[in-house]
Design a protein around this motif. Structure first.
Motif, PDB file in Angstrom:
ATOM      1  N   TYR A 121       3.807   5.752  -5.599  1.00  0.00           N
ATOM      2  CA  TYR A 121       4.395   6.310  -7.023  1.00  0.00           C
ATOM      3  C   TYR A 121       2.811   6.957  -7.747  1.00  0.00           C
ATOM      4  CZ  TYR A 121       8.363   2.826  -7.106  1.00  0.00           C
ATOM      5  OH  TYR A 121       9.122   2.416  -6.866  1.00  0.00           O
ATOM      6  N   ASP A 122       1.765   6.805  -6.762  1.00  0.00           N
ATOM      7  CA  ASP A 122       0.623   7.270  -7.163  1.00  0.00           C
ATOM      8  C   ASP A 122      -0.122   8.146  -6.537  1.00  0.00           C
ATOM      9  OD1 ASP A 122      -0.921   8.564  -8.239  1.00  0.00           O
ATOM     10  OD2 ASP A 122      -1.864   7.275 -10.086  1.00  0.00           O
ATOM     11  N   ASN A 123       0.274   9.190  -6.113  1.00  0.00           N
ATOM     12  CA  ASN A 123      -0.665   9.499  -4.180  1.00  0.00           C
ATOM     13  C   ASN A 123      -1.783   9.566  -4.375  1.00  0.00           C
ATOM     14  OD1 ASN A 123      -0.448  11.786  -6.038  1.00  0.00           O
ATOM     15  ND2 ASN A 123       0.779  12.844  -3.588  1.00  0.00           N
ATOM     16  N   SER A 124      -2.661   9.244  -5.925  1.00  0.00           N
ATOM     17  CA  SER A 124      -4.445  10.065  -5.520  1.00  0.00           C
ATOM     18  C   SER A 124      -4.510   8.426  -5.233  1.00  0.00           C
ATOM     19  CB  SER A 124      -4.153  10.258  -7.261  1.00  0.00           C
ATOM     20  OG  SER A 124      -4.627   9.534  -7.840  1.00  0.00           O
ATOM     21  N   LEU A 125      -4.152   7.235  -5.150  1.00  0.00           N
ATOM     22  CA  LEU A 125      -4.730   6.102  -5.171  1.00  0.00           C
ATOM     23  C   LEU A 125      -5.094   6.272  -3.547  1.00  0.00           C
ATOM     24  CD1 LEU A 125      -2.678   4.138  -7.771  1.00  0.00           C
ATOM     25  CD2 LEU A 125      -4.860   4.511  -7.698  1.00  0.00           C
ATOM     26  N   VAL A 126      -6.408   5.502  -3.465  1.00  0.00           N
ATOM     27  CA  VAL A 126      -6.715   5.281  -1.758  1.00  0.00           C
ATOM     28  C   VAL A 126      -7.625   3.369  -1.971  1.00  0.00           C
ATOM     29  CG1 VAL A 126      -8.251   5.459  -0.047  1.00  0.00           C
ATOM     30  CG2 VAL A 126      -7.537   7.268  -1.005  1.00  0.00           C
ATOM     31  N   VAL A 127      -6.687   2.751  -1.247  1.00  0.00           N
ATOM     32  CA  VAL A 127      -6.886   1.162  -1.631  1.00  0.00           C
ATOM     33  C   VAL A 127      -7.803   1.262  -0.622  1.00  0.00           C
ATOM     34  CG1 VAL A 127      -5.971  -0.135  -1.593  1.00  0.00           C
ATOM     35  CG2 VAL A 127      -4.496   1.654  -2.555  1.00  0.00           C
ATOM     36  N   GLU A 128      -8.456   0.149  -1.066  1.00  0.00           N
ATOM     37  CA  GLU A 128      -9.485  -0.746  -0.242  1.00  0.00           C
ATOM     38  C   GLU A 128      -8.961  -2.175  -0.274  1.00  0.00           C
ATOM     39  OE1 GLU A 128     -14.210  -1.647   0.748  1.00  0.00           O
ATOM     40  OE2 GLU A 128     -13.717  -1.137  -1.226  1.00  0.00           O
ATOM     41  N   TYR A 129      -9.131  -2.728   0.446  1.00  0.00           N
ATOM     42  CA  TYR A 129      -8.293  -4.850   0.059  1.00  0.00           C
ATOM     43  C   TYR A 129      -9.713  -5.326   0.447  1.00  0.00           C
ATOM     44  CZ  TYR A 129      -2.996  -2.882   0.117  1.00  0.00           C
ATOM     45  OH  TYR A 129      -2.640  -2.131  -0.593  1.00  0.00           O
ATOM     46  N   MET A 130      -9.784  -6.372  -0.539  1.00  0.00           N
ATOM     47  CA  MET A 130     -11.090  -7.863  -0.063  1.00  0.00           C
ATOM     48  C   MET A 130     -10.141  -9.101  -0.275  1.00  0.00           C
ATOM     49  SD  MET A 130     -14.699  -5.905  -1.341  1.00  0.00           S
ATOM     50  CE  MET A 130     -15.659  -4.982  -0.492  1.00  0.00           C
ATOM     51  N   ASP A 131     -10.526  -9.830   0.187  1.00  0.00           N
ATOM     52  CA  ASP A 131     -11.049 -11.535  -0.360  1.00  0.00           C
ATOM     53  C   ASP A 131     -12.203 -11.538  -1.857  1.00  0.00           C
ATOM     54  OD1 ASP A 131     -12.987 -12.309   1.651  1.00  0.00           O
ATOM     55  OD2 ASP A 131     -11.629 -12.479   2.698  1.00  0.00           O
ATOM     56  N   ILE A 132     -11.850 -12.964  -2.245  1.00  0.00           N
ATOM     57  CA  ILE A 132     -12.645 -12.685  -3.407  1.00  0.00           C
ATOM     58  C   ILE A 132     -14.396 -12.928  -2.650  1.00  0.00           C
ATOM     59  CG2 ILE A 132     -13.855 -14.676  -4.949  1.00  0.00           C
ATOM     60  CD1 ILE A 132     -10.373 -15.060  -5.497  1.00  0.00           C
ATOM     61  N   THR A 133     -14.199 -14.310  -1.627  1.00  0.00           N
ATOM     62  CA  THR A 133     -15.505 -13.932  -0.604  1.00  0.00           C
ATOM     63  C   THR A 133     -16.226 -12.711  -0.413  1.00  0.00           C
ATOM     64  OG1 THR A 133     -14.517 -16.084   0.704  1.00  0.00           O
ATOM     65  CG2 THR A 133     -16.908 -15.974   0.640  1.00  0.00           C
ATOM     66  N   SER A 181       0.847  -1.577   0.031  1.00  0.00           N
ATOM     67  CA  SER A 181      -0.107  -0.068  -0.249  1.00  0.00           C
ATOM     68  C   SER A 181       0.638   1.421   0.191  1.00  0.00           C
ATOM     69  CB  SER A 181      -0.916   0.524   0.895  1.00  0.00           C
ATOM     70  OG  SER A 181      -1.825  -1.285   1.283  1.00  0.00           O
ATOM     71  N   ASP A 182       1.943   1.175   0.530  1.00  0.00           N
ATOM     72  CA  ASP A 182       2.565   2.392   0.953  1.00  0.00           C
ATOM     73  C   ASP A 182       3.623   2.875  -0.382  1.00  0.00           C
ATOM     74  OD1 ASP A 182       2.008   2.832   3.547  1.00  0.00           O
ATOM     75  OD2 ASP A 182       3.796   1.946   4.753  1.00  0.00           O
ATOM     76  N   TYR A 183       3.628   1.548  -0.982  1.00  0.00           N
ATOM     77  CA  TYR A 183       4.828   1.719  -2.045  1.00  0.00           C
ATOM     78  C   TYR A 183       3.640   2.214  -3.696  1.00  0.00           C
ATOM     79  CZ  TYR A 183       9.643  -0.040  -0.969  1.00  0.00           C
ATOM     80  OH  TYR A 183      10.375  -0.224  -0.315  1.00  0.00           O
ATOM     81  N   LEU A 184       2.400   2.164  -3.485  1.00  0.00           N
ATOM     82  CA  LEU A 184       1.220   2.443  -3.946  1.00  0.00           C
ATOM     83  C   LEU A 184       1.621   4.099  -4.074  1.00  0.00           C
ATOM     84  CD1 LEU A 184      -0.019   0.907  -6.294  1.00  0.00           C
ATOM     85  CD2 LEU A 184      -1.993   0.199  -4.147  1.00  0.00           C
ATOM     86  N   THR A 185       1.011   3.841  -2.864  1.00  0.00           N
ATOM     87  CA  THR A 185       0.823   5.641  -2.899  1.00  0.00           C
ATOM     88  C   THR A 185       2.067   6.187  -3.069  1.00  0.00           C
ATOM     89  OG1 THR A 185      -0.248   4.897  -0.804  1.00  0.00           O
ATOM     90  CG2 THR A 185      -0.379   7.294  -0.973  1.00  0.00           C
ATOM     91  N   GLY A 224       9.863  -6.740  -3.330  1.00  0.00           N
ATOM     92  CA  GLY A 224       8.575  -7.346  -4.171  1.00  0.00           C
ATOM     93  C   GLY A 224       7.645  -6.769  -4.111  1.00  0.00           C
ATOM     94  N   CYS A 225       6.935  -5.718  -3.013  1.00  0.00           N
ATOM     95  CA  CYS A 225       5.746  -5.161  -3.178  1.00  0.00           C
ATOM     96  C   CYS A 225       6.390  -3.909  -3.712  1.00  0.00           C
ATOM     97  CB  CYS A 225       5.952  -4.288  -1.379  1.00  0.00           C
ATOM     98  SG  CYS A 225       5.195  -5.789  -0.542  1.00  0.00           S
ATOM     99  N   ASN A 226       7.517  -2.926  -3.767  1.00  0.00           N
ATOM    100  CA  ASN A 226       7.269  -1.839  -4.468  1.00  0.00           C
ATOM    101  C   ASN A 226       8.254  -2.357  -5.551  1.00  0.00           C
ATOM    102  OD1 ASN A 226       9.314   0.035  -5.519  1.00  0.00           O
ATOM    103  ND2 ASN A 226      11.332   0.059  -4.461  1.00  0.00           N
ATOM    104  N   ALA A 227       8.082  -3.775  -6.844  1.00  0.00           N
ATOM    105  CA  ALA A 227       7.716  -3.888  -8.126  1.00  0.00           C
ATOM    106  C   ALA A 227       6.609  -4.212  -8.009  1.00  0.00           C
ATOM    107  CB  ALA A 227       8.865  -4.886  -8.248  1.00  0.00           C
ATOM    108  N   LEU A 228       5.693  -5.145  -6.738  1.00  0.00           N
ATOM    109  CA  LEU A 228       3.901  -5.432  -7.569  1.00  0.00           C
ATOM    110  C   LEU A 228       3.674  -3.692  -7.560  1.00  0.00           C
ATOM    111  CD1 LEU A 228       3.485  -7.672  -5.555  1.00  0.00           C
ATOM    112  CD2 LEU A 228       3.401  -8.012  -7.929  1.00  0.00           C
ATOM    113  N   ALA A 229       3.587  -2.747  -7.150  1.00  0.00           N
ATOM    114  CA  ALA A 229       3.708  -1.701  -6.990  1.00  0.00           C
ATOM    115  C   ALA A 229       3.245  -0.783  -7.928  1.00  0.00           C
ATOM    116  CB  ALA A 229       3.667  -0.497  -5.854  1.00  0.00           C
ATOM    117  N   TYR A 230       4.621  -0.860  -8.258  1.00  0.00           N
ATOM    118  CA  TYR A 230       5.340   0.155  -9.194  1.00  0.00           C
ATOM    119  C   TYR A 230       4.520  -0.602 -10.992  1.00  0.00           C
ATOM    120  CZ  TYR A 230       8.222   2.016 -13.327  1.00  0.00           C
ATOM    121  OH  TYR A 230       8.780   2.840 -14.533  1.00  0.00           O
ATOM    122  N   GLU A 231       4.049  -1.298 -10.582  1.00  0.00           N
ATOM    123  CA  GLU A 231       4.041  -2.145 -11.864  1.00  0.00           C
ATOM    124  C   GLU A 231       2.237  -1.890 -12.607  1.00  0.00           C
ATOM    125  OE1 GLU A 231       5.832  -3.356 -14.094  1.00  0.00           O
ATOM    126  OE2 GLU A 231       5.368  -3.876 -15.531  1.00  0.00           O
TER     127      GLU A 231
END
Lengths: 542, 85
Positions: A44-56, A38-42, A193-200
């Motif tokens: 790279y793009d500080n406009s993103l507000v993230v909510e996490y969910m599992d499939i169910t 989440s922190d890397y996501l913000t 890994g988180c850094n790379a995933l967030a960047y991508e």
């Protein structure tokens, strides 16, 4: 991607920067991604507000966010298969795989319906295993699931894949995972890994959501070739098939590729025009040819004026332009005078970086290349010719008549849908409702009997312009409501918009509608046309 | 053991709406034997804290030390970290 930044620095920076707008996204996952991803996501793009969910929980709630990212670990999808893999027969493995794809299927259908854009990370094997010869290989399971989701992206144009394998290749599998995290909090990815995933994630999101650039303007000396042609002479510039001239040649190859994707290529150089064209015409290793160049300003005027004049000739706005130069003075000037132009500074000491820098800049990314893209460059070239003719004709009407323009207006068919969606993404000035559509949305409208999606195509003596206008009309309560109305900036002031509007009115009459109204949403760019509906007897739809 | 650096890591991990200075003050006002849950240490900020500590001091905690209870209070925290720093 910033691979060396410390996590403490990331936290510091995201606290300092606040975005002026927010973009909500949902991440559907079966592992823990908080807090590092989440922190890397913000970061790279500080406009993103993230909510996490599992499939169910995703399936059991009504989620209507525009954007959803799906990041699933294969081991969590079918633990029975994962734990018993080497005990199972080939047939049993296939059955278990089937269960996974069925499970994904029940999930993918609502995904594609409820959201505008879905980004799906592909599955990867975790590289822990060594498969003895003759044994079943777990990789085949991964391949099978990936095959399945790839097929789904063909079916649903709003689902996009993000290649996880590519990320791992970049940073290395050993750096990607963090086993301690798995036991600690079911967080399998390392900091890097988180850094790379967030960047991508951010890269892909931006590539598909932000308006793409239309025009690439190039300096010549030390960009297209090494050295200064007017001083060194054509035979001494560095441009060849070996070190280091090959670097420039490879850069030109990337430029030509963009040309074929429909990007307009222009030159802006402080140079003797004759010398530059001499290189284009006579140098054996030039891959970029004169016919690839739509407009050029080769003179000693200041480059900001030159770029503005290219924009005027082509009839496109400067914010859709990218400018490359090796002089930091020129780059600085453009940044100051025309800040909306995206600039790229090329270090003339490192031409080996040129080709990759252009390839990786993602500024010209296209979801799909339509046949109109290839035509676009021809169009702009004949536009420069049209412009010349216009100057020599005093009477505009006579001029238009002399062009023998032929207009066709049709209901959108399968071939037109990608171009119409593409147009809604690209058109800003004459886009009255300022709406952006995906291919999936346009397709849905064409199938709905209460909607008409129309497109306008045109040709004249200079060439076939392809689709240059489109509209979406809804018929509701005895009224025709124009939900979207757009005309490509290439054909402004040619009366095409009137033709299209007349056609809408005619259709509305046939359908027995009592009135026509149109949606106008004011933006910085379309305000020039805010009276278009009123001037033509169409009510504004509130 | 540089306690100030540890506190800095902790405040960066806990920082939400307050500034770093205010967060630090909050930490310093908390008695060393009182639970840090009171100033907002939860499972997520705990992970942040660990990542920041390991980055700052360039070490890796042993698995057996990596329990929330070992970082429950400031007192615990210093004690847990004492064998590394």
């Amino acid at each position: 991607m910033n691979t060396t930044i410390k996590y403490s620095e990331v936290l510091k920076q995201i606290k300092q920067k606040t975005a002026d707008y927010k973009q909500d996204i949902t991440v559907v996952c079966n592992v823990t991604l908080e807090p590092v991803y989440s922190d890397y996501l913000t970061f790279y793009d500080n406009s993103l507000v993230v909510e996490y969910m599992d499939i169910t929980s995703y399936l059991s709630t009504q989620n209507t966010k525009d954007t959803v990212v799906v990041l699933l670990e294969h081991s969590g999808l079918n633990t029975y298969l994962y734990d018993n893999f080497y005990k199972l027969t080939k047939g049993q493995i296939d059955t278990e795989c089937e269960k996974i794809t069925q499970q994904l299927n029940t999930f993918i259908t609502p995904l594609s319906k409820n959201h505008k854009q879905i980004y799906f990370f592909t599955f990867v094997n975790d590289y822990g295993d060594y498969t003895p010869k003759g044994q079943n290989d777990y990789q085949t399971v991964i391949t099978q699931i990936n095959q399945f989701i790839t097929e789904q992206t063909e079916k649903y144009p709003n689902i996009h894949l993000i290649d996880t394998q590519k990320i791992i290749t970049k940073i290395g599998a050993d750096n990607f995972y963090d086993d301690r995290g798995i036991y600690l909090s079911n967080a399998p990815y390392s900091k890097l890994g988180c850094n790379a995933l967030a960047y991508e994630t951010v890269q892909t999101l931006n590539m598909l959501c932000k308006p793409q650039k239309k025009c690439l303007i190039l300096d010549c000396d030390n960009v297209l070739w090494g050295g200064i042609v007017s001083e060194d002479g054509i035979e001494n510039i560095r441009l060849s098939r070996q070190y280091i001239g090959k670097a420039y040649r490879d850069f030109q190859r990337e430029v030509v590729k963009l040309y074929h994707q429909g990007v307009i290529i222009c030159l802006c150089s402080k140079n003797d025009e004759h010398d530059v064209w001499q290189v284009f015409n006579n140098h054996p290793d030039m891959l970029l040819k004169k016919e690839h160049i739509t407009a050029s300003q080769i003179n000693w005027n200041n480059k900001a004026d030159n770029i503005k004049s290219i924009a005027d000739t082509l009839g496109i706005s400067t914010d859709s332009m990218v400018y490359i130069d090796d002089s930091s003075y020129e780059i600085g000037l453009i940044n100051q005078v025309l800040p909306e132009v995206t600039t790229m500074w090329f270090n003339q000491e490192k031409p080996h970086n040129y080709a990759r820098t252009l390839r990786k800049c993602h500024l010209f990314y296209k979801e799909q290349i339509t046949s109109d893209d290839e035509k676009r460059n021809d169009f702009y070239k004949s536009q420069t010719k049209r412009e010349l003719r216009k100057q020599s004709t005093t009477d505009m009407e006579m001029y238009h008549r002399s062009l023998q323009t032929k207009i066709t207006i049709e209901k959108a068919d399968l071939f037109a849908i990608p171009r119409i969606a593409d147009m809604s993404q690209r058109t800003n000035q004459f886009n009255l409702s300022a709406k952006r559509y995906t291919q999936a949305e346009i397709t849905a409208y064409t199938q709905n009997p209460n909607y008409d999606v129309l497109y306008l195509k045109a040709e004249d003596i200079f060439g076939d312009m392809g689709i240059v206008g489109a509209c979406v009309v809804e018929y509701r309560d005895n009224k025709a409501i124009i939900e979207a109305f757009m005309i490509s900036c290439r054909v402004f002031c040619r009366g095409f918009e009137d033709e299209l509007l007349q056609h809408i009115k005619k259709n509305a009459k046939v359908r027995g509608c009592k009135g026509v109204c149109g949606v106008y949403t004011k933006t910085e760019k379309n305000k020039k046309y805010h009276n278009f509906y009123a001037d033509n007897g169409v009510d504004n739809y509130e | 053991m540089d306690k100030q650096k540890i506190l800095n890591c902790l405040s960066t991990a806990l920082e939400k709406d307050l500034s770093q200075k205010e967060t630090l003050q909050q930490i310093e006002n908390l008695p060393e034997n009182q639970s840090m849950g009171e100033i907002g240490l939860d499972s997520i900020s705990f992970i942040k804290f660990i990542v920041l500590l390991e980055e700052e001091f360039e070490f890796e905690l042993n698995d057996s030390d990596l329990l929330f209870s070992n970082f429950e209070t400031l007192e615990n925290t210093y004690q847990t970290l004492s064998k590394y720093l």
